[in-house]
Design an enzyme around this catalytic site. Structure first.
Site, mmCIF file in Angstrom:
data_model
loop_
_atom_site.group_PDB
_atom_site.id
_atom_site.type_symbol
_atom_site.label_atom_id
_atom_site.label_comp_id
_atom_site.label_asym_id
_atom_site.label_seq_id
_atom_site.Cartn_x
_atom_site.Cartn_y
_atom_site.Cartn_z
ATOM 1 N N ASP A 78 0.875 -1.195 0.000
ATOM 2 C CA ASP A 78 0.000 0.000 0.000
ATOM 3 C C ASP A 78 0.903 1.233 0.000
ATOM 4 O OD1 ASP A 78 -2.402 1.557 0.174
ATOM 5 O OD2 ASP A 78 -2.013 1.850 2.302
ATOM 6 N N SER A 79 0.290 2.379 -0.313
ATOM 7 C CA SER A 79 1.040 3.627 -0.257
ATOM 8 C C SER A 79 1.463 3.949 1.183
ATOM 9 C CB SER A 79 0.179 4.768 -0.795
ATOM 10 O OG SER A 79 -0.978 4.887 -0.002
ATOM 11 N N GLU B 267 -2.951 9.325 7.773
ATOM 12 C CA GLU B 267 -1.480 9.258 7.784
ATOM 13 C C GLU B 267 -0.887 10.171 8.862
ATOM 14 O OE1 GLU B 267 0.992 7.536 5.607
ATOM 15 O OE2 GLU B 267 -0.715 6.234 5.244
ATOM 16 N N CYS C 288 -11.081 2.783 -0.390
ATOM 17 C CA CYS C 288 -9.699 3.163 -0.088
ATOM 18 C C CYS C 288 -9.345 2.432 1.194
ATOM 19 C CB CYS C 288 -9.585 4.670 0.118
ATOM 20 S SG CYS C 288 -7.959 5.172 0.752
ATOM 21 N N HIS D 79 -7.375 2.970 3.474
ATOM 22 C CA HIS D 79 -7.178 3.798 4.675
ATOM 23 C C HIS D 79 -8.500 4.066 5.407
ATOM 24 C CE1 HIS D 79 -3.237 4.734 2.977
ATOM 25 N NE2 HIS D 79 -2.936 5.480 4.027
HETATM 26 N N1 DGL Z 1 -4.855 3.198 0.656
HETATM 27 C C1 DGL Z 1 -4.890 3.681 -0.655
HETATM 28 C C2 DGL Z 1 -6.116 3.336 -1.415
HETATM 29 O O1 DGL Z 1 -6.732 2.328 -1.101
HETATM 30 C C3 DGL Z 1 -4.200 4.889 -1.026
HETATM 31 C C4 DGL Z 1 -4.375 6.129 -0.499
HETATM 32 C C5 DGL Z 1 -3.418 7.192 -0.911
HETATM 33 O O2 DGL Z 1 -2.213 6.984 -0.804
HETATM 34 O O3 DGL Z 1 -3.909 8.223 -1.335
HETATM 35 O O4 DGL Z 1 -6.500 4.006 -2.347
#
Ligand code: DGL
Length: 281
Positions: free
Chosen positions: A17-18, A166, A200, A202
């Site tokens: 993941d990011s 974050e 997402c 997150h």
């Molecule tokens: N967790 C990520 C997603 O599902 C990425 C969020 C991000 O880095 O903007 O899209």
């Protein structure tokens, strides 16, 4: 003979993941499939991905996949909707055949779309996601492809939710303003949605607040358990890959940012002590 051995090499299941969001997926995968070894990589130094261009997300994701391959992963899960929306198809179709056609990279959008048909009752489906995911229209297209126009989709970009997570502000009072802003915006598009995909990884970390601002009858769809079930099903259907996923029951955590910070955040999210290692990408 040497080649045979190489092609049957086993390694950990890579989860990318990011940043921290993929931990919500890893957590559910480990509960469902505790027997395997996992290698998690968060590209925290370059998060968020959601506001980046197609080319940049693709480049970063490919670097991460190659890195996880170099650490022995035979199967990598993009536990990131933005990367799944912008990079998965190119990696599967253009890169894997040259890098190693026997390895696999899977995403999180398709399993979620497969499940939504069982969840929606009136066919009006909301999607919260990063600007990248929503603008790609990946969910809309996948839902259209799978259900042939039976459902209506309403995508809502939430550019500030990932930065809130974050920066550890998801529970803070400042988060309320931005949660209400985007939930109101989705309901203004269609007051009659009956389900909303947290598109997402997150967003489960901010889900208590999302629930607070959504009408109670709306089903809020988190992806963790869905992706875990889908992976279990995939491994059952693909014994040739299952035997290349090393067993051991452990998870190793890598981040492109500060390892101590990642470890303490991951400990909070996973409710178990996490020690991380920094790697450059
Ligand atoms: N967790 C990520 C997603 O599902 C990425 C969020 C991000 O880095 O903007 O899209």
């Amino acid at each position: 003979m040497a080649n045979d051995t190489a092609s049957y090499a086993a390694g950990p299941i890579g989860v990318f993941d990011s940043g921290y969001g993929g931990l919500t997926i890893l957590d559910k995968i480990r509960r469902r499939l505790p027997q395997y070894e996992y290698l998690y990589l968060g590209d925290n130094a370059r998060a968020p991905y959601g506001v980046r261009s197609f080319d940049v997300v693709y480049d970063f994701t490919l670097q991460a996949v190659k890195y996880l391959f170099s650490r022995g992963c035979q199967l990598v899960i993009l536990a990131c909707n933005t990367a799944s929306a912008k990079a998965l198809r190119s990696i599967q179709q253009n890169d894997l055949p040259t890098i190693d056609p026997t390895r696999r990279v899977l995403g999180v959008i398709r399993p979620t779309v497969e499940k939504i048909g069982e969840i929606t009752r009136n066919g009006n489906i909301g999607i919260f996601g990063t600007p990248g995911t929503i603008q790609s229209r990946s969910y809309d297209m996948e839902i259209e492809k799978m259900y042939g126009g039976r459902f209506k989709t309403f995508g809502q970009e939430c550019p500030l939710w990932v930065p809130l997570v974050e920066s550890q502000e998801a529970d803070g009072p400042g988060a309320d303003y931005f949660v209400k802003k985007y939930t109101d915006a989705l309901l203004a598009q269609c007051p009659d949605i009956d389900s909303v995909i947290l598109g997402c990884t997150h967003y489960p970390l901010i889900a208590p607040k999302i629930r607070q601002y959504m009408p109670p009858g709306i089903t809020i769809v988190e992806q963790g358990a869905i992706v875990a079930d889908s992976l279990a099903d995939y491994l059952r259907r693909h014994p040739e890959m299952e035997c290349r996923c090393r067993r051991g029951g452990t998870a190793t955590y890598l981040t492109t940012e500060n390892a101590t910070r990642f470890g303490s955040m991951a400990t909070l999210f996973l409710h178990t002590p996490v020690t991380a290692t920094h790697i450059p990408l």
